[in-house]
Design a protein around this motif. Structure first.
Motif, PDB file in Angstrom:
ATOM      1  N   SER A   1      29.265 -77.667  -1.233  1.00  0.00           N
ATOM      2  CA  SER A   1      28.936 -77.784  -2.136  1.00  0.00           C
ATOM      3  C   SER A   1      30.224 -77.988  -3.692  1.00  0.00           C
ATOM      4  O   SER A   1      30.841 -76.658  -2.833  1.00  0.00           O
ATOM      5  CB  SER A   1      27.944 -76.502  -3.405  1.00  0.00           C
ATOM      6  OG  SER A   1      27.308 -76.482  -4.265  1.00  0.00           O
TER       7      SER A   1
ATOM      8  N   SER B   1      31.655 -77.015  -7.792  1.00  0.00           N
ATOM      9  CA  SER B   1      30.955 -76.782  -9.016  1.00  0.00           C
ATOM     10  C   SER B   1      32.493 -76.438  -9.322  1.00  0.00           C
ATOM     11  O   SER B   1      33.197 -75.900  -9.179  1.00  0.00           O
ATOM     12  CB  SER B   1      30.525 -75.194  -8.743  1.00  0.00           C
ATOM     13  OG  SER B   1      29.649 -75.132  -8.260  1.00  0.00           O
TER      14      SER B   1
ATOM     15  N   GLN C   1      27.767 -78.121 -10.735  1.00  0.00           N
ATOM     16  CA  GLN C   1      28.008 -78.061  -9.514  1.00  0.00           C
ATOM     17  C   GLN C   1      27.186 -79.538  -8.824  1.00  0.00           C
ATOM     18  O   GLN C   1      25.995 -79.889  -9.683  1.00  0.00           O
ATOM     19  CB  GLN C   1      26.182 -76.698  -9.582  1.00  0.00           C
ATOM     20  CG  GLN C   1      26.747 -76.633  -7.593  1.00  0.00           C
ATOM     21  CD  GLN C   1      25.596 -76.029  -7.339  1.00  0.00           C
ATOM     22  OE1 GLN C   1      24.245 -76.215  -7.693  1.00  0.00           O
ATOM     23  NE2 GLN C   1      25.658 -75.498  -6.045  1.00  0.00           N
TER      24      GLN C   1
ATOM     25  N   TYR D   1      26.112 -81.212  -5.491  1.00  0.00           N
ATOM     26  CA  TYR D   1      25.862 -80.578  -3.598  1.00  0.00           C
ATOM     27  C   TYR D   1      25.086 -82.275  -3.295  1.00  0.00           C
ATOM     28  O   TYR D   1      24.164 -83.041  -4.125  1.00  0.00           O
ATOM     29  CB  TYR D   1      24.738 -80.270  -3.593  1.00  0.00           C
ATOM     30  CG  TYR D   1      23.979 -79.793  -2.216  1.00  0.00           C
ATOM     31  CD1 TYR D   1      22.686 -80.178  -1.358  1.00  0.00           C
ATOM     32  CD2 TYR D   1      25.171 -78.744  -1.413  1.00  0.00           C
ATOM     33  CE1 TYR D   1      22.935 -79.912  -0.434  1.00  0.00           C
ATOM     34  CE2 TYR D   1      24.513 -78.955   0.019  1.00  0.00           C
ATOM     35  CZ  TYR D   1      23.170 -79.318   0.221  1.00  0.00           C
ATOM     36  OH  TYR D   1      23.281 -79.594   1.542  1.00  0.00           O
TER      37      TYR D   1
ATOM     38  N   ARG E   1      23.639 -80.714  -9.381  1.00  0.00           N
ATOM     39  CA  ARG E   1      22.751 -80.111  -9.307  1.00  0.00           C
ATOM     40  C   ARG E   1      22.295 -78.990 -10.980  1.00  0.00           C
ATOM     41  O   ARG E   1      21.655 -77.996 -10.218  1.00  0.00           O
ATOM     42  CB  ARG E   1      22.664 -79.139  -8.100  1.00  0.00           C
ATOM     43  CG  ARG E   1      23.096 -80.269  -6.651  1.00  0.00           C
ATOM     44  CD  ARG E   1      21.191 -80.580  -5.929  1.00  0.00           C
ATOM     45  NE  ARG E   1      21.464 -81.499  -4.920  1.00  0.00           N
ATOM     46  CZ  ARG E   1      20.844 -81.859  -4.567  1.00  0.00           C
ATOM     47  NH1 ARG E   1      19.533 -80.896  -4.640  1.00  0.00           N
ATOM     48  NH2 ARG E   1      20.706 -82.771  -3.339  1.00  0.00           N
TER      49      ARG E   1
ATOM     50  N   ARG F   1      25.313 -73.930   0.574  1.00  0.00           N
ATOM     51  CA  ARG F   1      24.148 -74.197   0.309  1.00  0.00           C
ATOM     52  C   ARG F   1      23.302 -73.244   0.423  1.00  0.00           C
ATOM     53  O   ARG F   1      22.530 -72.849   0.922  1.00  0.00           O
ATOM     54  CB  ARG F   1      22.860 -75.858   0.613  1.00  0.00           C
ATOM     55  CG  ARG F   1      22.012 -75.516  -0.347  1.00  0.00           C
ATOM     56  CD  ARG F   1      20.961 -76.784  -0.081  1.00  0.00           C
ATOM     57  NE  ARG F   1      20.379 -77.221  -1.171  1.00  0.00           N
ATOM     58  CZ  ARG F   1      19.280 -76.647  -1.417  1.00  0.00           C
ATOM     59  NH1 ARG F   1      18.963 -74.552  -0.932  1.00  0.00           N
ATOM     60  NH2 ARG F   1      17.951 -76.639  -2.174  1.00  0.00           N
ATOM     61  N   SER F   2      23.370 -71.807   0.015  1.00  0.00           N
ATOM     62  CA  SER F   2      22.643 -70.856   0.089  1.00  0.00           C
ATOM     63  C   SER F   2      23.096 -70.229  -1.328  1.00  0.00           C
ATOM     64  O   SER F   2      24.230 -69.897  -1.657  1.00  0.00           O
ATOM     65  CB  SER F   2      22.841 -69.863   0.955  1.00  0.00           C
ATOM     66  OG  SER F   2      22.700 -68.910   0.884  1.00  0.00           O
ATOM     67  N   ALA F   3      22.093 -69.362  -2.347  1.00  0.00           N
ATOM     68  CA  ALA F   3      22.418 -68.262  -3.461  1.00  0.00           C
ATOM     69  C   ALA F   3      22.912 -66.823  -2.208  1.00  0.00           C
ATOM     70  O   ALA F   3      23.515 -66.331  -3.627  1.00  0.00           O
ATOM     71  CB  ALA F   3      21.289 -68.069  -3.500  1.00  0.00           C
ATOM     72  N   ASN F   4      23.559 -66.760  -1.256  1.00  0.00           N
ATOM     73  CA  ASN F   4      23.998 -65.414  -0.589  1.00  0.00           C
ATOM     74  C   ASN F   4      25.144 -65.358  -1.131  1.00  0.00           C
ATOM     75  O   ASN F   4      26.241 -64.185  -0.200  1.00  0.00           O
ATOM     76  CB  ASN F   4      22.847 -64.327  -0.318  1.00  0.00           C
ATOM     77  CG  ASN F   4      22.741 -65.304   0.590  1.00  0.00           C
ATOM     78  OD1 ASN F   4      23.625 -66.200   1.370  1.00  0.00           O
ATOM     79  ND2 ASN F   4      22.057 -64.644   2.455  1.00  0.00           N
ATOM     80  N   THR F   5      25.890 -66.455  -0.942  1.00  0.00           N
ATOM     81  CA  THR F   5      27.149 -66.814  -0.696  1.00  0.00           C
ATOM     82  C   THR F   5      27.618 -67.009  -1.354  1.00  0.00           C
ATOM     83  O   THR F   5      27.631 -67.304  -2.472  1.00  0.00           O
ATOM     84  CB  THR F   5      27.331 -68.088   0.374  1.00  0.00           C
ATOM     85  OG1 THR F   5      26.927 -69.108  -0.654  1.00  0.00           O
ATOM     86  CG2 THR F   5      26.898 -68.451   2.149  1.00  0.00           C
ATOM     87  N   GLU F   6      29.218 -66.201  -1.023  1.00  0.00           N
ATOM     88  CA  GLU F   6      30.330 -66.422  -2.110  1.00  0.00           C
ATOM     89  C   GLU F   6      30.852 -67.737  -2.352  1.00  0.00           C
ATOM     90  O   GLU F   6      30.652 -68.521  -1.292  1.00  0.00           O
ATOM     91  CB  GLU F   6      31.361 -65.232  -2.223  1.00  0.00           C
ATOM     92  CG  GLU F   6      31.914 -65.896  -0.439  1.00  0.00           C
ATOM     93  CD  GLU F   6      31.226 -64.895   0.836  1.00  0.00           C
ATOM     94  OE1 GLU F   6      30.605 -64.859   0.329  1.00  0.00           O
ATOM     95  OE2 GLU F   6      32.049 -64.200   1.735  1.00  0.00           O
ATOM     96  N   ALA F   7      30.883 -68.179  -3.541  1.00  0.00           N
ATOM     97  CA  ALA F   7      32.144 -69.311  -3.724  1.00  0.00           C
ATOM     98  C   ALA F   7      33.791 -68.995  -3.832  1.00  0.00           C
ATOM     99  O   ALA F   7      33.893 -67.913  -3.919  1.00  0.00           O
ATOM    100  CB  ALA F   7      31.673 -69.849  -4.951  1.00  0.00           C
ATOM    101  N   PHE F   8      34.395 -70.052  -3.056  1.00  0.00           N
ATOM    102  CA  PHE F   8      35.236 -70.247  -3.206  1.00  0.00           C
ATOM    103  C   PHE F   8      36.041 -70.741  -4.084  1.00  0.00           C
ATOM    104  O   PHE F   8      35.831 -72.231  -3.863  1.00  0.00           O
ATOM    105  CB  PHE F   8      36.223 -70.156  -1.664  1.00  0.00           C
ATOM    106  CG  PHE F   8      35.808 -69.373  -0.915  1.00  0.00           C
ATOM    107  CD1 PHE F   8      34.192 -69.509   0.033  1.00  0.00           C
ATOM    108  CD2 PHE F   8      36.499 -68.332  -0.118  1.00  0.00           C
ATOM    109  CE1 PHE F   8      33.837 -69.014   1.130  1.00  0.00           C
ATOM    110  CE2 PHE F   8      35.827 -67.681   0.740  1.00  0.00           C
ATOM    111  CZ  PHE F   8      34.299 -67.690   0.866  1.00  0.00           C
ATOM    112  N   PHE F   9      37.338 -70.165  -4.742  1.00  0.00           N
ATOM    113  CA  PHE F   9      38.147 -70.783  -5.890  1.00  0.00           C
ATOM    114  C   PHE F   9      39.735 -71.615  -5.616  1.00  0.00           C
ATOM    115  O   PHE F   9      40.330 -71.104  -4.606  1.00  0.00           O
ATOM    116  CB  PHE F   9      38.911 -69.700  -6.791  1.00  0.00           C
ATOM    117  CG  PHE F   9      36.791 -70.347  -7.836  1.00  0.00           C
ATOM    118  CD1 PHE F   9      36.041 -68.717  -7.086  1.00  0.00           C
ATOM    119  CD2 PHE F   9      36.845 -70.142  -8.628  1.00  0.00           C
ATOM    120  CE1 PHE F   9      34.570 -68.460  -7.726  1.00  0.00           C
ATOM    121  CE2 PHE F   9      34.860 -70.128  -9.493  1.00  0.00           C
ATOM    122  CZ  PHE F   9      34.357 -69.270  -9.201  1.00  0.00           C
TER     123      PHE F   9
END
Lengths: 113, 114
Positions: free
Chosen positions: A31, A33, A48, A50, A55, A96-104
């Motif tokens: 994923s 974004s 976003q 995926y 998405r 692909r999971s709502a509870n994981t953080e995004a890495f920038f």
């Protein structure tokens, strides 16, 4: 392991021109974004992607478009640049999971003159 | 519609003193909450997240955050601030039925003086 990489780091364009920004996600992240961060504000969600499909899309004009490639890297394209498009463009990758953080990534600083 | 508020544009604290950065949110359902830090000319760096369970979440670099459902708040804290903590801090929310976008607050500039 490499983090999220973005290129170029800085870019100066003239009004009306087109720009392409690139992003490579963390290995294993499917994923990607894109966010726009105008000076003095928080990042605003643009797109976003995926598995190569869009998405989610934020409230940005059709001049903004993006795509994701089979290797999960991504491009953000902006047409007919306006002065107001000057900003830091951030790419983030995640699982692909709502509870994981995004890495920038470190961002691409776009200046439109 | 979801939203995140960071009521303070800037927080000033002396080194060694406790640091608190405030965040309140508005989102339907049970949200996932995140804190990120941004140093000058850099991307966002993840600090911590609340998903479920214990209301006190511990994160990187000695930071922690307290989730309060009744007050819809997620304040970031550090017991003893360092000069190197001076940076821009962002609170973000993601509804738990949407694994996509993050909604960020406007950010709080933290200035830690020696």
């Amino acid at each position: 392991d490499a983090g999220v990489t973005q290129s170029p780091t800085h870019l100066i364009k003239t009004r009306g021109q087109h720009v392409t920004l690139r992003c490579s996600p963390i290995s294993g992240h499917k994923s990607v974004s894109w966010y726009q961060q105008v000076l003095g504000q928080g990042p605003q969600f643009i797109f976003q992607y995926y598995e190569k499909e869009e998405r989610g899309r934020g409230n940005f004009p059709d001049r903004f478009s993006a795509r994701q490639f089979p290797n999960y890297s991504s491009e953000l394209n902006v047409n007919a640049l306006l002065l107001g498009d000057s900003a830091l463009y951030l790419c983030a990758s995640s699982l692909r999971s709502a509870n994981t953080e995004a890495f920038f990534g470190q961002g691409t600083r776009l200046t439109v003159v | 519609a979801q939203s995140v508020a960071q009521p303070e544009d800037q927080v000033n604290v002396a080194e060694g003193n406790p640091l608190t950065v405030k965040c309140t949110y508005s989102v339907s359902g049970n949200p996932y909450l995140f804190w990120y830090v941004q140093y000058p000319n850099r991307g966002l760096q993840f600090l911590l997240k609340y998903i479920t369970g214990d209301n006190l979440v511990k994160g990187s670099y000695g930071f922690e955050a307290e989730f309060n459902k009744s007050q819809t708040s997620f304040h970031l804290k550090k017991p003893s601030a360092l000069v190197s903590d001076s940076a821009l801090y962002f609170c973000a929310v993601r509804p738990n039925d949407s694994w996509g976008k993050l909604q960020f607050g406007a950010g709080t500039q933290v200035v830690v003086t020696p």
